[in-house]
Design a protein around this motif. Structure first.
Motif, PDB file in Angstrom:
ATOM      1  N   ALA A 142      24.076   4.891 -41.410  1.00 55.50           N
ATOM      2  CA  ALA A 142      25.219   4.151 -41.946  1.00 55.50           C
ATOM      3  C   ALA A 142      25.804   3.305 -40.816  1.00 55.50           C
ATOM      4  O   ALA A 142      25.859   3.751 -39.656  1.00 55.50           O
ATOM      5  CB  ALA A 142      26.270   5.111 -42.490  1.00 55.50           C
ATOM      6  N   THR A 143      26.202   2.070 -41.139  1.00 54.72           N
ATOM      7  CA  THR A 143      26.757   1.185 -40.118  1.00 54.72           C
ATOM      8  C   THR A 143      28.080   0.598 -40.582  1.00 54.72           C
ATOM      9  O   THR A 143      28.370   0.534 -41.780  1.00 54.72           O
ATOM     10  CB  THR A 143      25.789   0.032 -39.792  1.00 54.72           C
ATOM     11  OG1 THR A 143      25.611  -0.786 -40.962  1.00 54.72           O
ATOM     12  CG2 THR A 143      24.441   0.556 -39.336  1.00 54.72           C
ATOM     13  N   ASP A 144      28.850   0.141 -39.625  1.00 52.26           N
ATOM     14  CA  ASP A 144      30.109  -0.549 -39.904  1.00 52.26           C
ATOM     15  C   ASP A 144      30.339  -1.554 -38.786  1.00 52.26           C
ATOM     16  O   ASP A 144      30.354  -1.174 -37.603  1.00 52.26           O
ATOM     17  CB  ASP A 144      31.265   0.446 -39.972  1.00 52.26           C
ATOM     18  CG  ASP A 144      32.589  -0.215 -40.334  1.00 52.26           C
ATOM     19  OD1 ASP A 144      32.559  -1.280 -40.979  1.00 52.26           O
ATOM     20  OD2 ASP A 144      33.645   0.325 -39.959  1.00 52.26           O
ATOM     21  N   ALA A 145      30.479  -2.820 -39.159  1.00 54.44           N
ATOM     22  CA  ALA A 145      30.702  -3.894 -38.182  1.00 54.44           C
ATOM     23  C   ALA A 145      29.622  -3.905 -37.106  1.00 54.44           C
ATOM     24  O   ALA A 145      29.890  -4.148 -35.923  1.00 54.44           O
ATOM     25  CB  ALA A 145      32.088  -3.751 -37.550  1.00 54.44           C
ATOM     26  N   THR A 151      24.338   9.347 -39.419  1.00 57.99           N
ATOM     27  CA  THR A 151      22.977   9.504 -39.924  1.00 57.99           C
ATOM     28  C   THR A 151      23.068  10.025 -41.353  1.00 57.99           C
ATOM     29  O   THR A 151      23.746  11.020 -41.616  1.00 57.99           O
ATOM     30  CB  THR A 151      22.177  10.500 -39.067  1.00 57.99           C
ATOM     31  OG1 THR A 151      22.100   9.999 -37.729  1.00 57.99           O
ATOM     32  CG2 THR A 151      20.769  10.685 -39.618  1.00 57.99           C
ATOM     33  N   VAL A 152      22.395   9.345 -42.269  1.00 57.70           N
ATOM     34  CA  VAL A 152      22.438   9.714 -43.682  1.00 57.70           C
ATOM     35  C   VAL A 152      21.354  10.754 -43.967  1.00 57.70           C
ATOM     36  O   VAL A 152      20.204  10.587 -43.552  1.00 57.70           O
ATOM     37  CB  VAL A 152      22.233   8.476 -44.579  1.00 57.70           C
ATOM     38  CG1 VAL A 152      22.261   8.880 -46.048  1.00 57.70           C
ATOM     39  CG2 VAL A 152      23.302   7.431 -44.283  1.00 57.70           C
ATOM     40  N   ASP A 153      21.723  11.823 -44.622  1.00 56.51           N
ATOM     41  CA  ASP A 153      20.747  12.851 -45.006  1.00 56.51           C
ATOM     42  C   ASP A 153      19.784  12.260 -46.021  1.00 56.51           C
ATOM     43  O   ASP A 153      20.174  11.875 -47.121  1.00 56.51           O
ATOM     44  CB  ASP A 153      21.484  14.040 -45.618  1.00 56.51           C
ATOM     45  CG  ASP A 153      20.538  15.199 -45.946  1.00 56.51           C
ATOM     46  OD1 ASP A 153      19.313  15.032 -45.766  1.00 56.51           O
ATOM     47  OD2 ASP A 153      21.031  16.244 -46.397  1.00 56.51           O
TER      48      ASP A 153
END
Length: 223
Positions: A142-145, A151-153
Motif C-alpha cells: 500500500a502506498t500514499d504520496a 504490506t498487504v496480506d
C-alpha cells in the motif's frame, strides 16, 4: 438455429479502444482474435460463439475470421454493437431459459478449454456468477504520496481472468447496471482455478510469451 441455445460465449473488446487493434495483432501468423474464437469453437460444450464487434471494426474482425468461420456459421456469429447491451437482443430469443452466458476478453486468446468447461459446469451446478482466478504471486504494498505505508496480506487476494460465467438471469441483471458486464460485475461471484496461459495479451512482453506458447505447442487438443 432450430434448437434453443444452452450456452453462449460473447467475445468482447470493450475495455479500451486500443484493444480493437490489439485483437488483430498477429501471433504465430494468426491474429489474436482468431486464436480466441478457435479455442471457443473447439470447446464442444459451447453451442454458440458471438463476436461482439464495435461497428467501426466489424469488417476487419469479420475478414480476420473469414477462413475459420465457413461451415461453422451455426455456431459463430458477428453482431456489431458498441456494447453487449446492444448486442444481446439479437441473441436473446434463441437462448434457453437456463442458458449459461460466458463473457470472454478477446485478448485472452490462449485460455485453456478446461477453464471454459469449469466455468460452464459451475454455473450449471447453481452458481449465478463464476470467475477464474489465480493466487497473487507478487508482494503487494500500500502506498500514499509515493511512499510505501504497509504490506498487504496477499493470502486473500486473487487476479481475475475471463471468461466470466453468468446464469441467464444474472446476466440480464448485470446488463441493467453495466453496458458490457464482465470483471466489473462479479461481486459475490464463485471462483474456479484460472490458468497462467489465460493471460491478457496486451503488451510487447506478453506477445513474446504468446509466441513462445504457440511455438511450443503447449496447448490442449480438443476433446
Amino acid at each position: 438455429m432450430n434448437q434453443q441455445v444452452q450456452s453462449v460465449a460473447f467475445v468482447t473488446v470493450a475495455h479500451h479502444t486500443a484493444d480493437e487493434e490489439r485483437a488483430l495483432t498477429t501471433v504465430n501468423g494468426e491474429v489474436l482474435l482468431k486464436h480466441t474464437v478457435r479455442g471457443l469453437l473447439d470447446t464442444p460444450e459451447l453451442d454458440l460463439v458471438v463476436v461482439s464487434a464495435p461497428t467501426r471494426c466489424a469488417e476487419s474482425f469479420s475478414d480476420a475470421l473469414a477462413d475459420l468461420v465457413p461451415g461453422l456459421s451455426d455456431r459463430c456469429r458477428f453482431v456489431p454493437g458498441a456494447s453487449l447491451r446492444q448486442v444481446f437482443p439479437a441473441v436473446e430469443p434463441s437462448l434457453s431459459p437456463d442458458a449459461v452466458v460466458l463473457v470472454h476478453d478477446a485478448l485472452r486468446a490462449f485460455t485453456p478449454q478446461r477453464t471454459f468447461r469449469e466455468v460452464l459446469t459451475t454455473v450449471r451446478e447453481g452458481a449465478s456468477v463464476v470467475v477464474p482466478v489465480l493466487p497473487m504471486a507478487d508482494t503487494v504494498k500500500a502506498t500514499d504520496a509515493g511512499l510505501i505505508t504497509a504490506t498487504v496480506d496477499r493470502d486473500g487476494l486473487r487476479t481475475a481472468q475471463t471468461p466470466v460465467g453468468f446464469s441467464l438471469d444474472a446476466f440480464r441483471a448485470a446488463l441493467a447496471s453495466s453496458p458490457t458486464p464482465g470483471l466489473d460485475s462479479v461481486a459475490g461471484a464463485t471462483t474456479v482455478p484460472g490458468d497462467p496461459d489465460a493471460m491478457r495479451v496486451a503488451s510487447a512482453f506478453e506477445l513474446t510469451l504468446a509466441e513462445a506458447l504457440v511455438a511450443g505447442g503447449d496447448q490442449e487438443a480438443p476433446l
